[in-house]
Design a protein around this motif. Structure first.
Motif, mmCIF file in Angstrom:
data_model
loop_
_atom_site.group_PDB
_atom_site.id
_atom_site.type_symbol
_atom_site.label_atom_id
_atom_site.label_comp_id
_atom_site.label_asym_id
_atom_site.label_seq_id
_atom_site.Cartn_x
_atom_site.Cartn_y
_atom_site.Cartn_z
ATOM 1 N N ILE A 110 0.851 -1.194 0.000
ATOM 2 C CA ILE A 110 0.000 0.000 0.000
ATOM 3 C C ILE A 110 0.887 1.244 0.000
ATOM 4 O O ILE A 110 2.069 1.170 0.354
ATOM 5 C CB ILE A 110 -0.988 -0.034 1.200
ATOM 6 C CG1 ILE A 110 -2.165 0.935 0.996
ATOM 7 C CG2 ILE A 110 -0.282 0.248 2.528
ATOM 8 C CD1 ILE A 110 -3.362 0.674 1.907
ATOM 9 N N GLY A 111 0.336 2.369 -0.400
ATOM 10 C CA GLY A 111 1.113 3.624 -0.454
ATOM 11 C C GLY A 111 2.281 3.453 -1.408
ATOM 12 O O GLY A 111 2.127 2.951 -2.522
ATOM 13 N N GLY A 112 3.468 3.794 -0.929
ATOM 14 C CA GLY A 112 4.651 3.695 -1.778
ATOM 15 C C GLY A 112 4.980 2.267 -2.195
ATOM 16 O O GLY A 112 5.703 2.056 -3.165
ATOM 17 N N SER A 113 4.449 1.295 -1.486
ATOM 18 C CA SER A 113 4.720 -0.104 -1.835
ATOM 19 C C SER A 113 3.695 -0.639 -2.832
ATOM 20 O O SER A 113 3.656 -1.840 -3.116
ATOM 21 C CB SER A 113 4.729 -0.962 -0.566
ATOM 22 O OG SER A 113 5.711 -0.486 0.319
ATOM 23 N N SER A 150 6.416 -4.412 1.631
ATOM 24 C CA SER A 150 6.204 -3.509 2.755
ATOM 25 C C SER A 150 7.551 -3.139 3.365
ATOM 26 O O SER A 150 8.281 -4.026 3.824
ATOM 27 C CB SER A 150 5.314 -4.169 3.813
ATOM 28 O OG SER A 150 5.207 -3.319 4.934
ATOM 29 N N LYS A 151 7.832 -1.865 3.350
ATOM 30 C CA LYS A 151 9.115 -1.417 3.908
ATOM 31 C C LYS A 151 9.244 -1.853 5.372
ATOM 32 O O LYS A 151 10.221 -2.450 5.772
ATOM 33 C CB LYS A 151 9.210 0.108 3.785
ATOM 34 C CG LYS A 151 10.482 0.679 4.333
ATOM 35 C CD LYS A 151 10.564 2.169 4.092
ATOM 36 C CE LYS A 151 11.706 2.743 4.918
ATOM 37 N NZ LYS A 151 11.882 4.171 4.771
ATOM 38 N N THR A 152 8.198 -1.594 6.143
ATOM 39 C CA THR A 152 8.255 -1.881 7.578
ATOM 40 C C THR A 152 7.820 -3.307 7.913
ATOM 41 O O THR A 152 8.156 -3.842 8.948
ATOM 42 C CB THR A 152 7.308 -0.928 8.325
ATOM 43 O OG1 THR A 152 5.999 -1.056 7.723
ATOM 44 C CG2 THR A 152 7.772 0.508 8.225
ATOM 45 N N PHE A 153 7.040 -3.899 7.065
ATOM 46 C CA PHE A 153 6.379 -5.185 7.292
ATOM 47 C C PHE A 153 5.518 -5.157 8.562
ATOM 48 O O PHE A 153 5.353 -6.164 9.258
ATOM 49 C CB PHE A 153 7.381 -6.350 7.341
ATOM 50 C CG PHE A 153 7.009 -7.431 6.365
ATOM 51 C CD1 PHE A 153 7.233 -7.281 5.007
ATOM 52 C CD2 PHE A 153 6.381 -8.605 6.785
ATOM 53 C CE1 PHE A 153 6.856 -8.255 4.088
ATOM 54 C CE2 PHE A 153 6.003 -9.598 5.882
ATOM 55 C CZ PHE A 153 6.252 -9.412 4.527
ATOM 56 N N THR A 183 2.600 -2.863 8.291
ATOM 57 C CA THR A 183 1.422 -2.122 7.835
ATOM 58 C C THR A 183 0.192 -3.035 7.832
ATOM 59 O O THR A 183 0.186 -4.085 7.180
ATOM 60 C CB THR A 183 1.687 -1.544 6.424
ATOM 61 O OG1 THR A 183 2.884 -0.785 6.505
ATOM 62 C CG2 THR A 183 0.552 -0.668 5.940
ATOM 63 N N THR A 229 -1.435 -4.321 4.510
ATOM 64 C CA THR A 229 -0.620 -5.282 3.753
ATOM 65 C C THR A 229 -0.560 -6.631 4.457
ATOM 66 O O THR A 229 -0.714 -7.685 3.833
ATOM 67 C CB THR A 229 0.793 -4.693 3.549
ATOM 68 O OG1 THR A 229 0.627 -3.457 2.851
ATOM 69 C CG2 THR A 229 1.691 -5.610 2.761
ATOM 70 N N GLY A 235 9.367 5.251 1.538
ATOM 71 C CA GLY A 235 8.317 4.454 0.890
ATOM 72 C C GLY A 235 7.903 5.023 -0.460
ATOM 73 O O GLY A 235 7.856 4.305 -1.462
ATOM 74 N N ARG A 236 7.623 6.312 -0.499
ATOM 75 C CA ARG A 236 7.129 6.904 -1.754
ATOM 76 C C ARG A 236 8.246 7.147 -2.767
ATOM 77 O O ARG A 236 8.007 7.699 -3.834
ATOM 78 C CB ARG A 236 6.349 8.182 -1.455
ATOM 79 C CG ARG A 236 7.087 9.196 -0.610
ATOM 80 C CD ARG A 236 6.136 10.223 -0.027
ATOM 81 N NE ARG A 236 6.792 11.108 0.931
ATOM 82 C CZ ARG A 236 6.984 10.826 2.220
ATOM 83 N NH1 ARG A 236 6.574 9.675 2.704
ATOM 84 N NH2 ARG A 236 7.569 11.685 3.024
ATOM 85 N N GLU A 254 2.230 13.634 0.685
ATOM 86 C CA GLU A 254 2.812 12.987 1.867
ATOM 87 C C GLU A 254 4.179 13.619 2.192
ATOM 88 O O GLU A 254 4.573 13.695 3.355
ATOM 89 C CB GLU A 254 2.965 11.469 1.647
ATOM 90 C CG GLU A 254 3.221 10.699 2.940
ATOM 91 C CD GLU A 254 3.003 9.204 2.799
ATOM 92 O OE1 GLU A 254 1.913 8.707 3.152
ATOM 93 O OE2 GLU A 254 3.926 8.516 2.333
ATOM 94 N N GLN A 268 6.527 11.076 7.578
ATOM 95 C CA GLN A 268 5.082 11.088 7.301
ATOM 96 C C GLN A 268 4.319 10.793 8.589
ATOM 97 O O GLN A 268 3.461 9.921 8.629
ATOM 98 C CB GLN A 268 4.683 10.110 6.174
ATOM 99 C CG GLN A 268 5.046 8.645 6.360
ATOM 100 C CD GLN A 268 6.497 8.363 6.098
ATOM 101 O OE1 GLN A 268 7.073 8.861 5.153
ATOM 102 N NE2 GLN A 268 7.107 7.581 6.970
ATOM 103 N N VAL A 320 0.311 10.358 9.093
ATOM 104 C CA VAL A 320 -0.570 9.220 8.826
ATOM 105 C C VAL A 320 -0.838 8.416 10.105
ATOM 106 O O VAL A 320 -1.616 7.470 10.091
ATOM 107 C CB VAL A 320 0.000 8.281 7.735
ATOM 108 C CG1 VAL A 320 0.206 9.031 6.432
ATOM 109 C CG2 VAL A 320 1.311 7.636 8.188
HETATM 110 O O1 F6P Z 1 0.947 5.857 4.594
HETATM 111 C C1 F6P Z 1 2.129 5.791 5.295
HETATM 112 C C2 F6P Z 1 3.127 4.874 4.695
HETATM 113 O O2 F6P Z 1 4.148 4.695 5.619
HETATM 114 C C3 F6P Z 1 3.697 5.334 3.358
HETATM 115 O O3 F6P Z 1 4.669 6.294 3.464
HETATM 116 C C4 F6P Z 1 4.195 4.058 2.824
HETATM 117 O O4 F6P Z 1 4.459 4.171 1.467
HETATM 118 C C5 F6P Z 1 3.040 3.149 3.155
HETATM 119 O O5 F6P Z 1 2.587 3.599 4.390
HETATM 120 C C6 F6P Z 1 3.364 1.693 3.202
HETATM 121 O O6 F6P Z 1 4.328 1.382 4.178
HETATM 122 P P1 F6P Z 1 5.068 0.009 4.188
HETATM 123 O O7 F6P Z 1 5.827 -0.120 2.915
HETATM 124 O O8 F6P Z 1 5.984 0.052 5.380
HETATM 125 O O9 F6P Z 1 4.053 -1.070 4.297
#
Ligand code: F6P
Length: 549
Positions: free
Chosen positions: A155-158, A208-211, A213, A216, A269-270, A355, A507, A510
């Motif tokens: 989602i978002g940047g991912s 997912s950057k953070t894994f 979210t 996701t 992410g973005r 963002e 960001q 959010v």
């Molecule tokens: O909406 C906030 C955000 O952190 C975005 O900046 C990012 O692209 C998105 O959520 C997804 O985050 P992640 O890649 O960690 O799942």
């Protein structure tokens, strides 16, 4: 001297304010009539990309003052700081190195003494190996079938980058590969994709950057269960890969780190479609094309890094945005690509701009007293000419527009493309020129309308014009041009952040809504007593619970 905050108090800003008062009295029509060279004076070409910004309410003096503003903010040093890996994301104490991901010269880039190009190149090589193995059917599903359905869960940047790029480069896509994107927590997003695909031929890419979210992870769990129900637990390693910075969480989710493509906290992410997050792009269009996209972005990076501000496309684009927003008070922007393949570019840029620069605290830790990020919206032309363009032409406040148009279409059918091009050019001209009441009256009279009809209709049929627009033309939408285009906007956003004195790379905005949703969930499910809410939220929780019974 570099001001830390209060840019609106600076001498350069005040000069622009005084200058704007004079410019407000001028109409762009007059500026064009007075100067035949206006178009060449106010346009920049980089390879096949032409950036025409002559249809803005500017003179040479305006541009000189805007460039002074940029210089007074120490922009040159800030650009160098970003490219060289300084920790310019101060609130998260991170470097910002999406540019290293496409550093095609492979010059060393150091973060804490480590040359990050080494691991970037390793991941690029791993992406090539894997994407080719999937494309050529060497990496097969659990039952030995070729993986032809690629589902990116993010989602978002991912999500937005890969989805936009796969759409933009559809003409380059392997015929036997279907790409799907699941982002929304709405179960419909998952259900609609799962209904179309076969587990035996599906590869899920959990991006997912953070894994952490919730959207996701929830979607990924649902898809994992769907796959395991059909093929068993042993199938997971052949049907799931992860793109992340968080190895531990990937393991906890049940994906082998062998099947993980890494990126790092210096990639926002973005700004991540150039990283492993672009795996779905590489599988869809091939790694060679993915690398051509990196090449295009690199060309824009080098232009941005090495060109003086007066001829620097992202810098000028950013300064015009600030001119229109902070001085003319125009708080929204439309982005209108005249190319069906670029239909997702506005959504992508919306995250990038809003963002990054929707911020109200300065780098100096003060609440900001001037406007920062603007509203970005848009859609593909000519469709949107028949929706929101009425307001661009006759609304009470101008809305600056960026028009994007390739000279050549991938689908040259009959006159389609020439009609499309004539429309984009006409819109820019119409928004600039407008039509005076007098001109409208003359036209009505020439059409044989009575005097009463002319008098009644002439204002309704007039157009104020003087609406700023930029036109970005390139040869054809290919991976290289797409790379250039996206990098151009990334750098625009960066420059604006520097001038507004904000951290464009966090960001935190959010988070509040996310936290509150976590509290409301058990209340909605009846698993927790109702918390303290305002009466509207309480009533809505109650009403929805009753409807769901
Ligand atoms: O909406 C906030 C955000 O952190 C975005 O900046 C990012 O692209 C998105 O959520 C997804 O985050 P992640 O890649 O960690 O799942």
């Amino acid at each position: 001297m570099i001001l830390k905050s209060g840019v609106n108090k600076s001498r350069a800003w005040k000069k622009l304010e005084r200058h704007c008062k004079k410019m407000k009295k001028l109409h762009m029509r007059e500026l064009f009539e007075k100067d035949n060279n206006r178009a060449s004076k106010f346009s920049i070409q980089l390879e096949s990309l032409l950036f025409d910004y002559s249809k803005n309410r500017i003179t040479e003096k305006t541009m000189a003052y805007l460039i002074d503003l940029a210089k007074s903010r120490g922009l040159e040093d800030k650009i160098k700081a970003m490219f060289s890996g300084e920790r310019i994301n101060i609130t998260e104490n991170r470097a910002v190195l999406h540019t290293a991901l496409r550093n095609r010269a492979n010059t060393p880039v150091y973060v804490d003494g480590e040359n990050v190009m080494v691991k970037i190149n390793e991941v690029l090589a791993k992406m090539r190996k894997f994407s080719e193995a999937v494309r050529f059917g060497e990496f097969k599903g659990h039952t030995g079938k070729k993986l032809t359905n690629i589902v990116n869960i993010g989602i978002g940047g991912s999500d937005l980058g890969p989805k936009m790029a796969v759409e933009a480069l559809k003409k380059y896509k392997a015929k036997d590969i279907n790409t799907y994107f699941i982002s929304n927590i709405d179960g419909t997003a998952c259900a609609e994709v799962l209904n179309k695909i076969d587990p035996e031929t599906t590869l899920f890419i959990v991006a997912s950057k953070t894994f952490t979210t919730v959207e996701t992870l929830t979607n990924a769990k649902t898809c994992r269960k769907w796959l395991v129900d059909a093929l068993g637990e042993h199938a997971v390693s052949k049907h799931f890969v992860a793109l992340s910075t968080n190895t531990q969480k990937v393991k906890e989710f049940g994906i082998d780190p062998e099947n993980m493509f890494e990126f790092w906290d210096f990639v926002g992410g973005r700004y991540s479609m150039w990283s492993a997050i672009g795996l779905s792009i590489a599988i869809a269009v091939g790694m060679d094309n993915f690398e051509k996209m990196l090449d295009g972005a690199y060309a824009m990076d080098m232009h941005f890094l090495h060109t003086d501000f007066a001829h620097n496309i992202p810098v000028i684009l950013a300064l015009l945005g600030i001119w229109n927003s902070n001085f003319f008070g125009l708080r929204s922007n439309a982005l209108v690509p005249y190319d069906q393949y670029l239909s997702l570019i506005p959504a992508y840029m919306q995250q990038l701009e809003m963002e990054s620069n929707g911020k109200f605290v300065s780098m100096g830790n003060d609440f900001i007293k001037y406007n920062t990020g603007t509203v970005l919206f848009g859609g593909p032309g000519t469709d949107v000419q028949h929706s929101f363009f009425q307001m661009l032409h006759q609304g009470t406040t101008p809305i600056p527009v960026d028009f994007i148009i390739p000279a050549i279409s991938h689908n040259e059918i009959g006159e389609h493309h020439e009609i499309l091009v004539s429309n984009v050019l006409a819109q820019g001209e119409a928004l600039m020129r407008g039509k005076t009441v007098k001109e409208a009256a003359a036209e009505l009279a020439a059409k044989g309308k009575s005097k009463e009809e002319v008098n009644f209709l002439k204002k309704f049929k007039s157009f104020p014009g003087n609406n700023p627009s930029n036109t970005i033309v390139f040869k054809k939408i290919d991976p290289y041009a797409l790379g250039m285009l996206v990098a151009m906007y990334e750098h625009k956003v960066f420059v604006q952040g520097v001038i507004w004195d904000i951290d464009s790379f966090d960001q935190f905005g959010v988070e509040l809504g996310k936290e509150m949703a976590t509290n409301i969930l058990p209340e909605l499910q009846g698993n927790a007593a109702e918390g303290r809410h305002d009466s509207s939220t309480s009533a809505l929780i109650g009403y929805i619970r009753r409807l769901r019974k």
